[in-house]
Design a protein around this motif. Structure first.
Motif, short mmCIF file in Angstrom:
data_model
loop_
_atom_site.label_atom_id
_atom_site.label_comp_id
_atom_site.label_asym_id
_atom_site.label_seq_id
_atom_site.Cartn_x
_atom_site.Cartn_y
_atom_site.Cartn_z
N ILE A 81 36.23 -20.24 -76.81
CA ILE A 81 37.06 -19.84 -77.94
C ILE A 81 36.61 -20.58 -79.20
O ILE A 81 36.49 -19.99 -80.27
CB ILE A 81 38.55 -20.09 -77.64
CG1 ILE A 81 39.03 -19.10 -76.56
CG2 ILE A 81 39.40 -19.97 -78.90
CD1 ILE A 81 40.41 -19.40 -76.00
N ALA A 82 36.32 -21.88 -79.06
CA ALA A 82 35.85 -22.65 -80.22
C ALA A 82 34.52 -22.10 -80.74
O ALA A 82 34.31 -21.99 -81.96
CB ALA A 82 35.71 -24.13 -79.84
N THR A 83 33.63 -21.74 -79.82
CA THR A 83 32.33 -21.18 -80.21
C THR A 83 32.52 -19.85 -80.95
O THR A 83 31.92 -19.62 -82.00
CB THR A 83 31.43 -20.98 -78.99
OG1 THR A 83 31.26 -22.24 -78.34
CG2 THR A 83 30.08 -20.41 -79.37
N LEU A 84 33.38 -18.98 -80.41
CA LEU A 84 33.63 -17.69 -81.07
C LEU A 84 34.31 -17.87 -82.42
O LEU A 84 34.05 -17.11 -83.35
CB LEU A 84 34.44 -16.76 -80.18
CG LEU A 84 33.72 -16.24 -78.95
CD1 LEU A 84 34.58 -15.21 -78.22
CD2 LEU A 84 32.37 -15.65 -79.28
N ALA A 85 35.15 -18.90 -82.54
CA ALA A 85 35.77 -19.18 -83.84
C ALA A 85 34.69 -19.56 -84.85
O ALA A 85 34.74 -19.14 -86.01
CB ALA A 85 36.81 -20.29 -83.70
N GLY A 86 33.71 -20.35 -84.42
CA GLY A 86 32.60 -20.72 -85.31
C GLY A 86 31.77 -19.52 -85.70
O GLY A 86 31.39 -19.36 -86.87
N HIS A 101 21.52 -13.22 -87.27
CA HIS A 101 20.47 -14.13 -86.80
C HIS A 101 20.56 -14.27 -85.28
O HIS A 101 21.66 -14.35 -84.73
CB HIS A 101 20.65 -15.50 -87.47
CG HIS A 101 19.52 -16.44 -87.22
ND1 HIS A 101 19.42 -17.17 -86.06
CD2 HIS A 101 18.44 -16.74 -87.97
CE1 HIS A 101 18.33 -17.91 -86.11
NE2 HIS A 101 17.72 -17.66 -87.26
N PRO A 102 19.42 -14.28 -84.57
CA PRO A 102 19.47 -14.42 -83.11
C PRO A 102 20.21 -15.68 -82.63
O PRO A 102 20.85 -15.65 -81.58
CB PRO A 102 17.99 -14.47 -82.71
CG PRO A 102 17.29 -13.72 -83.79
CD PRO A 102 18.06 -14.04 -85.05
N GLY A 103 20.18 -16.75 -83.41
CA GLY A 103 20.92 -17.95 -83.02
C GLY A 103 22.43 -17.72 -83.02
O GLY A 103 23.15 -18.21 -82.15
N VAL A 104 22.91 -16.97 -83.99
CA VAL A 104 24.33 -16.62 -84.05
C VAL A 104 24.66 -15.68 -82.89
O VAL A 104 25.70 -15.82 -82.24
CB VAL A 104 24.70 -16.01 -85.42
CG1 VAL A 104 26.14 -15.52 -85.45
CG2 VAL A 104 24.45 -17.02 -86.53
#
Length: 179
Positions: A81-86, A101-104
């Motif tokens: 959830i924290a990752t998706l919020a970022g 961007h592929p990293g995102v």
């Protein structure tokens, strides 16, 4: 890097397989397709690693235990959830250098996998992570979805990559037997 180029006696350098793959990626995928492939690849890898780590913790063959904060167990869906919020913040802010961007995409896939792996917990609001009901079908389904998504995101790319690899191997075999 070793293996990037084949030295030939006449001084010509033939591109190595990694160079050929890079050209296939550049010529056969858009930035969006590369981002989607990174998403699906990160989803599959993260899902597999999460399963491996949780089994290792439960089986006590990994040297660490569960993550806790103030005595409260933190499930890996919290990290998802924290990752998706970022990722959402990047999308809302709209910095063009990062959107798509592929990293995102990889961060999105990883966060999604951490949530999907504990979907039964979120659905039932009970810690049924280790219950047998549906566990195998969830694992198999998510694994298949990950591979299928990675393939379908850019099917022409995968076909071209296969053809390029086959041609490279054929060239290498010919060169070895005709030199």
């Amino acid at each position: 890097m070793p293996g990037d180029h084949t030295d030939r006696s006449d001084g010509d350098r033939r591109p190595g397989l990694r160079d050929r793959w890079r050209r296939v990626v550049d010529d056969n995928t858009t930035a969006t397709e590369r981002s989607l492939m990174a998403t699906w690849l990160a989803f599959g890898v993260t899902f597999g690693v999460a399963r491996l780590v949780t089994h290792g913790i439960r089986g006590k063959w990994l040297p660490w235990g569960n993550i806790s904060a103030g005595g409260t167990h933190l499930h890996h869906y919290n990290l998802g959830i924290a990752t998706l919020a970022g990722v959402g913040l990047v999308a809302v802010r709209g910095d063009q250098a990062y959107v798509g961007h592929p990293g995102v995409g990889a961060a999105y896939g990883a966060g999604s996998a951490l949530i999907a792996d504990e979907f039964a917990l979120l659905l039932d609001l009970k810690d049924v992570y280790w219950a047998k009901q549906g566990r195998i079908s969830v694992d198999v389904s998510l694994g298949i979805l990950s591979v299928l998504g990675l393939y379908l995101t850019a099917a022409p790319f995968w076909h071209e990559l296969t053809r390029t690899t086959r041609d490279h191997v054929r060239d290498q075999v010919r060169e070895r037997f005709t030199s």
